[in-house]
Design a protein around this motif. Sequence first.
Motif, short mmCIF file in Angstrom:
data_model
loop_
_atom_site.label_atom_id
_atom_site.label_comp_id
_atom_site.label_asym_id
_atom_site.label_seq_id
_atom_site.Cartn_x
_atom_site.Cartn_y
_atom_site.Cartn_z
N ARG A 1 0.80 -1.22 0.00
CA ARG A 1 0.00 0.00 0.00
C ARG A 1 0.82 1.26 0.00
NH1 ARG A 1 -3.06 0.10 -2.92
NH2 ARG A 1 -2.88 -2.07 -3.19
N ARG A 2 1.95 1.26 0.67
CA ARG A 2 2.70 2.51 0.76
C ARG A 2 4.16 2.23 1.00
NH1 ARG A 2 5.18 2.09 5.25
NH2 ARG A 2 4.11 2.05 7.22
N VAL A 3 4.97 3.26 0.72
CA VAL A 3 6.38 3.27 1.05
C VAL A 3 6.55 4.45 2.00
CG1 VAL A 3 8.71 3.57 0.13
CG2 VAL A 3 6.99 2.37 -1.22
N MET A 4 7.29 4.25 3.10
CA MET A 4 7.47 5.34 4.07
C MET A 4 8.92 5.81 4.05
SD MET A 4 6.41 5.70 8.07
CE MET A 4 4.70 6.00 7.68
N PHE A 5 9.08 7.14 4.13
CA PHE A 5 10.39 7.76 4.11
C PHE A 5 10.61 8.55 5.39
CE2 PHE A 5 9.27 7.12 -0.28
CZ PHE A 5 10.44 6.62 -0.82
N ALA A 6 11.83 8.47 5.90
CA ALA A 6 12.24 9.30 7.03
C ALA A 6 12.60 10.67 6.47
CB ALA A 6 13.44 8.69 7.73
N VAL A 7 12.10 11.71 7.08
CA VAL A 7 12.39 13.09 6.65
C VAL A 7 12.83 13.90 7.86
CG1 VAL A 7 10.76 12.99 4.71
CG2 VAL A 7 9.97 13.86 6.91
N ASP A 8 13.60 14.96 7.59
CA ASP A 8 14.08 15.82 8.68
C ASP A 8 13.00 16.77 9.17
OD1 ASP A 8 16.65 14.71 8.63
OD2 ASP A 8 17.30 16.11 7.08
N ASP A 9 12.17 17.27 8.25
CA ASP A 9 11.14 18.26 8.58
C ASP A 9 9.88 17.92 7.81
OD1 ASP A 9 9.45 20.52 8.67
OD2 ASP A 9 11.14 21.91 8.78
N ILE A 10 8.91 17.33 8.48
CA ILE A 10 7.70 16.85 7.81
C ILE A 10 6.90 18.00 7.21
CG2 ILE A 10 6.04 16.81 9.73
CD1 ILE A 10 5.36 13.92 8.84
N ASP A 11 6.87 19.15 7.88
CA ASP A 11 6.09 20.28 7.37
C ASP A 11 6.70 20.82 6.08
OD1 ASP A 11 4.16 20.27 9.50
OD2 ASP A 11 5.69 21.18 10.78
N ASP A 12 8.02 20.99 6.06
CA ASP A 12 8.70 21.47 4.86
C ASP A 12 8.54 20.47 3.71
OD1 ASP A 12 10.69 23.19 3.37
OD2 ASP A 12 11.80 21.30 3.45
N THR A 13 8.74 19.19 4.00
CA THR A 13 8.61 18.16 2.96
C THR A 13 7.20 18.13 2.41
OG1 THR A 13 10.31 16.85 4.07
CG2 THR A 13 8.92 15.71 2.47
N LEU A 14 6.22 18.18 3.27
CA LEU A 14 4.83 18.18 2.84
C LEU A 14 4.52 19.40 1.97
CD1 LEU A 14 2.11 16.76 3.01
CD2 LEU A 14 1.71 17.92 5.18
N GLU A 15 5.02 20.55 2.33
CA GLU A 15 4.80 21.77 1.55
C GLU A 15 5.42 21.63 0.15
OE1 GLU A 15 6.36 26.33 1.77
OE2 GLU A 15 5.60 25.45 3.63
N ARG A 16 6.65 21.13 0.06
CA ARG A 16 7.31 20.97 -1.22
C ARG A 16 6.61 19.93 -2.10
NH1 ARG A 16 11.87 18.69 -0.90
NH2 ARG A 16 11.95 18.25 1.32
N LEU A 17 6.15 18.83 -1.48
CA LEU A 17 5.48 17.78 -2.26
C LEU A 17 4.09 18.21 -2.71
CD1 LEU A 17 6.67 14.60 -0.36
CD2 LEU A 17 7.46 15.48 -2.57
N ARG A 18 3.45 19.08 -1.95
CA ARG A 18 2.15 19.62 -2.38
C ARG A 18 2.30 20.39 -3.69
NH1 ARG A 18 -0.19 21.26 3.52
NH2 ARG A 18 -1.61 19.49 3.72
N LEU A 19 3.44 21.03 -3.89
CA LEU A 19 3.69 21.73 -5.15
C LEU A 19 3.83 20.76 -6.31
CD1 LEU A 19 6.28 24.42 -3.91
CD2 LEU A 19 3.83 24.74 -4.38
N ARG A 20 4.07 19.50 -6.02
CA ARG A 20 4.16 18.43 -7.03
C ARG A 20 2.84 17.65 -7.11
NH1 ARG A 20 8.38 19.06 -10.26
NH2 ARG A 20 10.25 19.64 -9.13
N GLY A 21 1.78 18.19 -6.47
CA GLY A 21 0.47 17.57 -6.56
C GLY A 21 0.10 16.63 -5.44
N ALA A 22 0.98 16.47 -4.45
CA ALA A 22 0.67 15.58 -3.33
C ALA A 22 -0.48 16.13 -2.51
CB ALA A 22 1.90 15.39 -2.44
#
Length: 140
Positions: free
Chosen positions: A86-107
């Motif tokens: 169902r999913r692949v999980m990634f460790a990230v340093d800053d979830i808010d920053d990562t989420l914001e950047r990925l939203r620009l890619r349609g996430a």
Amino acid sequence: MDNVLIVVDDLEAVKAFFIELGLKLEGETTVEGPSVGSLIGLKDVRATLAMMRTPDGQGIELDKFHTPNAIRFGPVDAPVNTLGIRRVMFAVDDIDDTLERLRLRGAQLVGEVVQYKDAYRLCYIRGPEGLLVGLAQELS
């Protein structure tokens, strides 16, 4: 583990999504012919493969099948309790920053960003083609 395979239709969009997540494009090639077909049990195979690597060396292979055409099995936005991977999980340093950047890619965020005890902040997002990806930020 060497890698996980994800079959995609829009290879460029999915590559860009994973690059934004911090993976590196290790290489890209087109494969075809009887030996490829024998390996995977299909005939007249022609596919473009893009190998992505996490900073710690884990691999995600993205495959775009030109022939035979890829087959969609089930809905694009299948919920997390659907059988299969169902999913692949990634460790990230800053979830808010990562989420914001990925939203620009349609996430799109699935559910909410939650905190698990004093250990992690976690969330699920949908990326291109409905890919379900988990993000985990370890709290120090």
